[in-house]
Design an enzyme around this catalytic site. Sequence first.
Site, short mmCIF file in Angstrom:
data_model
loop_
_atom_site.label_atom_id
_atom_site.label_comp_id
_atom_site.label_asym_id
_atom_site.label_seq_id
_atom_site.Cartn_x
_atom_site.Cartn_y
_atom_site.Cartn_z
CG HIS A 130 2.83 6.76 -1.08
ND1 HIS A 130 2.34 7.19 -2.29
CD2 HIS A 130 1.75 6.48 -0.31
CE1 HIS A 130 1.02 7.17 -2.25
NE2 HIS A 130 0.63 6.74 -1.07
CG ASP B 102 -2.00 1.05 1.17
OD1 ASP B 102 -2.55 1.28 0.06
OD2 ASP B 102 -2.32 1.65 2.21
#
Length: 512
Positions: free
Chosen positions: A266, A261
Amino acid sequence: MTESGSGKWVNPLRDDTDKRLPRIAGPSGLVIFGVTGDLARKKLLPAIYDLANRGLLPAGFTLVGYGRRDWSKQEFCDYVQKAVREKSRTEFRQHVWDHLAQGIEFVSGSFDDAGFDSLASRLRELDAARGTGGNWAYYLSIPPQFFSTVCHQLQRVGLTYSEEDSWRRVIIEKPFGHDQKSARELNEIVNAVFPESSVFRIDHYLGKETVQNIMALRFANQIFEPMWNGHYIDHVQITMAEDIGLGGRAGYYDGIGAARDVIQNHLLQLLALVAMEEPVSFEPSALQAEKIKVLRATHPVHPLNKTTARGQYAAGWQGSEYVKGLREEEGFDPESTTETYAACTLEINSRRWGGVPFYLRTGKRLGRRVTEIALVFKEAPHQPFHAGQISALGQNAVVIRVQPDEGVTMRFGSKVPGSEMEVRDVNMDFAYTQAFTEESPEAYERLILDALLDQSSLFPTNEEVELSWAILDPILEYWASGGTPEDYPAGTWGPPAADQMLERHGRAWRRP
């Protein structure tokens, strides 16, 4: 309007040769699939209004929602206005809304029916009525399993082909697959319909002002670059911590986990920006080339049982509130081995970064919400002070705070006032909110505008996505081979194994 050197008349506000002028999108429209979802309601629709409020959208900009609800134009306008009033960053101004609402449309249909024929017909009508010029971006705010259907439906009705002097682009939300194999298959599906130059993969972290400031910090300042390497830097910590739990996302989250995730997208993008070489320019191709070089050179450090950690939050105190553990969350399988905390040690095989470990961590129900990048420097090779004088002195550090208090902190040693020589750590702090009067735009404002302007610098390419999965896959495979995540109480900073990762080398995680 002015005349350019080529003899063509151009609008100076859309001329990228003068970087001081605001970038205003040309004639265009945006179609949002999944427009009734949380992302559209909380982020996309408010961002579009904020862009309009800042004068960055063309006069004829058109927003088209596509969904299964049997909405009229007015009903959809009411839905958009409610989202805007609740979540927009800028002040609601009636005249701005009235102008934007003229170009708001809704087409009813599912992903596998004749609704796409109606969509194609309506977009052609809007090209003529609104002056959008055949320039359309399609925002797929939908689960990845529907990407193929939607892309091929758009192709079937002729909405993917760019005619002369027009363009068609697709904007895709993460996740981009669940491993390298699925990411490659997903890229092949999308690229079979849209060329890579027309694909914009959203990583909203790259639209944050502080993330972009990494490049300014590194390449606009002489004081940092000579020390931005393994000769001076001991290690790098990249942290994204959340203080919330699953919050009703148990069904989505189970089977995905913290590493997929957050780390794959990121944190690896942050690593690439911190570690890359100086690009020849900030054109998309030059910036992406340097990030790809870094990702190709990045690998997990072995053995993985000592250089990685994973955990699941248990019940505990989150501030003054006692919260339940993961296995007690509604809709979550109590036997699941999906991690809510993930940490790993990576290395970059390059002359600049050889021997420097990069520690990445992310988790839910941690001590506080914070995202930061900390470059921790080596200790001075010689200290003329005796041990008692520097007992309170740590290692120098440059800390880039991405959220919530955007800015940069430098930690260094300073003499304590008094007659004795005592040195301890002090912080020199730069905060965006104090240094600039301008309010930073939301990430989605920047990214939507960039997609309309064909500026892809802040969007990961298919190669970046696949390389990121290649880095993470060995860790995920090792975790899947056996064992279970460690428990850690809510409100703490993760499982014991995460601390042990660094303690083996005499290091410790920062406490943000």
